[in-house]
Design an enzyme around this catalytic site. Structure first.
Site, PDB file in Angstrom:
ATOM      1  N   TYR A   1       0.798  -1.167  -0.100  1.00 54.37           N
ATOM      2  CA  TYR A   1       0.039  -0.217  -0.502  1.00 54.37           C
ATOM      3  C   TYR A   1       1.298   1.295  -0.047  1.00 54.37           C
ATOM      4  O   TYR A   1       2.003   1.075   0.307  1.00 54.37           O
ATOM      5  CB  TYR A   1      -1.171  -0.058   0.787  1.00 54.37           C
ATOM      6  N   GLU A   2       0.417   2.813  -0.106  1.00 58.66           N
ATOM      7  CA  GLU A   2       0.579   3.926  -0.709  1.00 58.66           C
ATOM      8  C   GLU A   2       1.152   3.602  -1.526  1.00 58.66           C
ATOM      9  O   GLU A   2       2.511   4.444  -1.476  1.00 58.66           O
ATOM     10  CB  GLU A   2       1.945   3.963   0.749  1.00 58.66           C
ATOM     11  N   GLY A   3       0.643   2.717  -2.622  1.00 57.08           N
ATOM     12  CA  GLY A   3       2.323   3.036  -4.384  1.00 57.08           C
ATOM     13  C   GLY A   3       3.082   1.391  -3.675  1.00 57.08           C
ATOM     14  O   GLY A   3       4.026   1.821  -2.654  1.00 57.08           O
TER      15      GLY A   3
ATOM     16  N   GLN B   1       7.602   3.024  -6.173  1.00 56.81           N
ATOM     17  CA  GLN B   1       8.221   3.749  -5.809  1.00 56.81           C
ATOM     18  C   GLN B   1       9.794   4.075  -6.160  1.00 56.81           C
ATOM     19  O   GLN B   1      10.353   4.522  -6.594  1.00 56.81           O
ATOM     20  CB  GLN B   1       8.256   3.204  -4.229  1.00 56.81           C
TER      21      GLN B   1
END
Ligand SMILES: Cc1cc2nc3c(=O)[nH]c(=O)nc-3n(C[C@H](O)[C@H](O)[C@H](O)COP(=O)(O)OP(=O)(O)OC[C@H]3O[C@@H](n4cnc5c(N)ncnc54)[C@H](O)[C@@H]3O)c2cc1C
Length: 598
Positions: A442-444, A449
């Site tokens: 999650y969060e990309g 990233q």
């Protein structure tokens, strides 16, 4: 049962001996008076809270999970979570690094970073309830109107209400440009939102009297894609102008996800049926406003894995000293026992030291990043603010992806130390592995990233920020280049720093001709960059420890630091050679594979 001892000594070493944060804070009018004693006292109390209040709920929370009442749409988190949250609020922990204008204590981010590392070690699932609120606070603080800030920020700062981030929809996760949730403008200036969100962390619970959802949606006339997304604040209960809680809003939990880990956190499908919201920031600029929250959350996710790496290491170390199995290859070590403790075996040591090196290296990097955030926000010199912000932006994907990948390696290695017992639930080790796994997603995802690092943060500005960080590394190399005791750390670091320039230029050139070359190399590239950064911090930590030893300090902490640095450079850092080789092998072996993948 697992154990947890807050690593206060190591935090103090990084903050006060390596980075000398309070000297840096002297230049920041807001934090000039913050001294080491204050920081240490806060962290000691936070460590007690983590070890005594939330850690005991980690296994029970995992076993029980969250329960949804389909009739009322209310979610009950595991037993004890609500009471622990009440203690968190009562202790003022939510307000630690928040703006005093809204009731915050105004302490540096560095302090919050360490507090959250400990909370994550103790119980990642629980920590996500207050953790998400920090991102909501940051986004509202940066982009909210005065009225929104006045109405909502004090509640987030006190912890009376929590926040969420509602981006993901069933058909769109990475590519938010595809999102469909609609926002219809109303005559009174509000909006009515309709749509479906999935995977929303801490999306519903009964721990607070209200929940503030930050929701991405489209206006009726919005352009297609990511340029047509706006951000809205949608409370669970409508809020009167005087702050009183009103009627239930049309936003509710339709279902809870059944998942691999973080069972104590409610991962909710959120249904919006004409839910009333107000816009945050400008129309169609929602993604930029949400990025404030996402950047904070990316550092936060790296910190989740740092916490899990530390707690997994502590438990594996204790087990390896206690468990006896086979004799040492180099002769009997525990003559009074029928076998030697498994810590005598080289590969068990390798697993333990891998986790230790990744935990301590990650801690140094994470604290450094939050110190830069403090400087970016409060330094009086504009150039320092700008440089600090640029370096944090460069390091953010590394913190997110390198620390979470390392968390995966480390929690698995620590589980392996337990042999078959690691696979059995009661030891708690398999939970650390499961809980960590989502941090890579999650969060990309970590792939995203890597693309952000190589494509945007490095090649996107012709390596300018990378060069800035290269200068910081160069200064250490220049300072210690002739020190024989530092050679085993400085030589490989200097070699990689030099290679990195050529490596980046080469990838940039190939990527210019064929963008798939960037996609093919990015994940390896991020890992190389991660080691470059870790190499720098491990060399600095070794430098500080060696100086103490040379000055006659016999505290075994310093020898342990030097030995761990030696392990890191001998056994982990060299993977950069393989990574550069695989990155250089290019995209052909991936993209010319239609027959293989038919
Ligand atoms: C437990 C949990 C909690 C979550 N919490 C939240 C939350 O609070 N709020 C929220 O909004 N969302 C949340 N999410 C959603 C999460 O952020 C997304 O799952 C994640 O961003 C990936 O999106 P996706 O699942 O749709 O995968 P997809 O976007 O479909 O990606 C699938 C795969 O394709 C890869 N991929 C996609 N595009 C590219 C590309 N351009 N180049 C290379 N590879 C690519 C991805 O890396 C991935 O491996 C949560 C998810 C889970 C499971």
């Amino acid at each position: 049962m697992p154990q947890y001892n807050p690593p206060l000594r190591d935090m103090q070493f990084v903050m006060h001996e390596v980075l000398k944060v309070t000297d840096e804070f002297k230049a920041l009018p807001k934090h000039a008076d913050v001294d080491a004693d204050t920081i240490n006292a806060v962290l000691e109390e936070a460590g007690k809270f983590a070890a005594e209040v939330t850690f005991p709920l980690n296994i029970s929370g995992d076993t029980e999970g969250c329960k949804l009442d389909q009739a009322t749409h209310e979610v009950t988190p595991p037993r004890g979570f609500k009471e622990a949250y009440a203690k968190y609020v009562e202790g003022g922990w939510a307000a630690l690094s928040c703006d005093p204008e809204y009731g915050g204590q105004g302490l540096p981010f560095v302090v919050n970073q360490c507090v959250y590392e400990m909370l994550n070690s103790a119980n990642q699932a629980w920590t996500m309830y207050p953790g998400l609120s920090h991102g909501a606070y940051e986004a509202l603080h940066a982009h909210g109107t005065d009225a929104q800030k006045k109405l909502y920020l004090p509640k987030l700062v006190s912890g009376e209400w929590t926040g969420t981030m509602c981006l993901t929809e069933p058909h769109c996760g990475t590519d938010l440009g595809l999102l469909r949730t609609k926002a219809e403008p109303q005559a009174d200036g509000t909006y009515k939102l309709t749509g479906n969100k999935i995977f929303i962390s801490a999306g519903e619970h009964d721990m607070t009297s209200n929940i503030l959802h930050l929701v991405l949606a489209r206006l009726p006339d919005a352009p297609q894609g990511s340029k047509g997304i706006s951000l809205f604040l949608v409370p669970k209960f409508n809020v009167g102008e005087d702050g009183t809680i009103g009627s239930r809003n049309g936003i509710y939990c339709g279902s809870l996800e059944h998942k691999m880990g973080i069972h104590g956190n409610a991962t909710a499908q959120i249904v919006l049926e004409g839910a009333v919201g107000t816009m945050v920031g400008a129309p169609n600029k929602g993604l930029a406003a949400m990025f404030v929250m996402m950047n904070a959350a990316r550092l936060g996710v790296g910190n989740q894995s740092l916490g899990l790496t530390e707690v997994a290491y502590q438990n594996a170390l204790a087990y390896a000293k206690d468990r006896i199995q086979m004799r040492s290859l180099s002769g009997v070590k525990a003559k009074d026992k029928p076998a030697d403790p498994i810590i005598v075996h080289p590969d068990v040591r390798k697993m333990l030291l891998t986790a230790k090196a990744y935990a301590e290296g990650g801690r140094a990097l994470a604290i450094y990043c939050t110190m830069l955030l403090d400087k970016e926000l409060h330094h009086p010199d504009e150039k320092v603010r700008k440089d600090s912000g640029e370096i944090v932006a460069l390091l953010t994907p590394i913190v997110k992806a390198f620390l979470t990948d390392n968390g995966h390696i480390a929690t698995n290695a620590c589980m392996q130390v337990f042999g078959g017992h690691g696979f059995i639930k009661e030891w708690g080790m398999e939970q650390f592995v499961r809980d960590n796994r989502i941090n890579m997603i999650y969060e990309g995802t970590n792939t995203i990233q890597s693309l952000d690092l190589l494509g945007r943060k490095v090649l996107g500005n012709n390596g300018a920020t990378l060069k800035k960080f290269g200068k910081i590394i160069g200064a250490l190399i220049a300072e210690e280049g002739v020190n024989e005791k530092m050679a085993e750390f400085i030589n490989p670091l200097a070699y990689l720093a030099d290679q990195m320039t050529k490596f980046t230029t080469e990838l940039g050139f190939k990527g210019f001709q064929n963008p798939d070359e960037v996609g093919a190399a990015a994940v390896d590239y991020l890992r190389v960059a991660g080691h470059l950064v870790f190499g720098y911090f491990w060399a600095r930590m070794a430098q500080t420890a060696l100086r103490e030893i040379a000055g006659g300090n016999a505290d075994p902490f310093y020898l342990a630091k030097v030995q761990t640095a030696r392990f890191y450079f001998a056994k982990l850092f060299p993977e950069t050679a393989t990574l550069m080789r695989t990155a250089r092998s290019g995209s052909k072996a991936l993209m010319d594979t239609d027959a293989a993948l038919a």
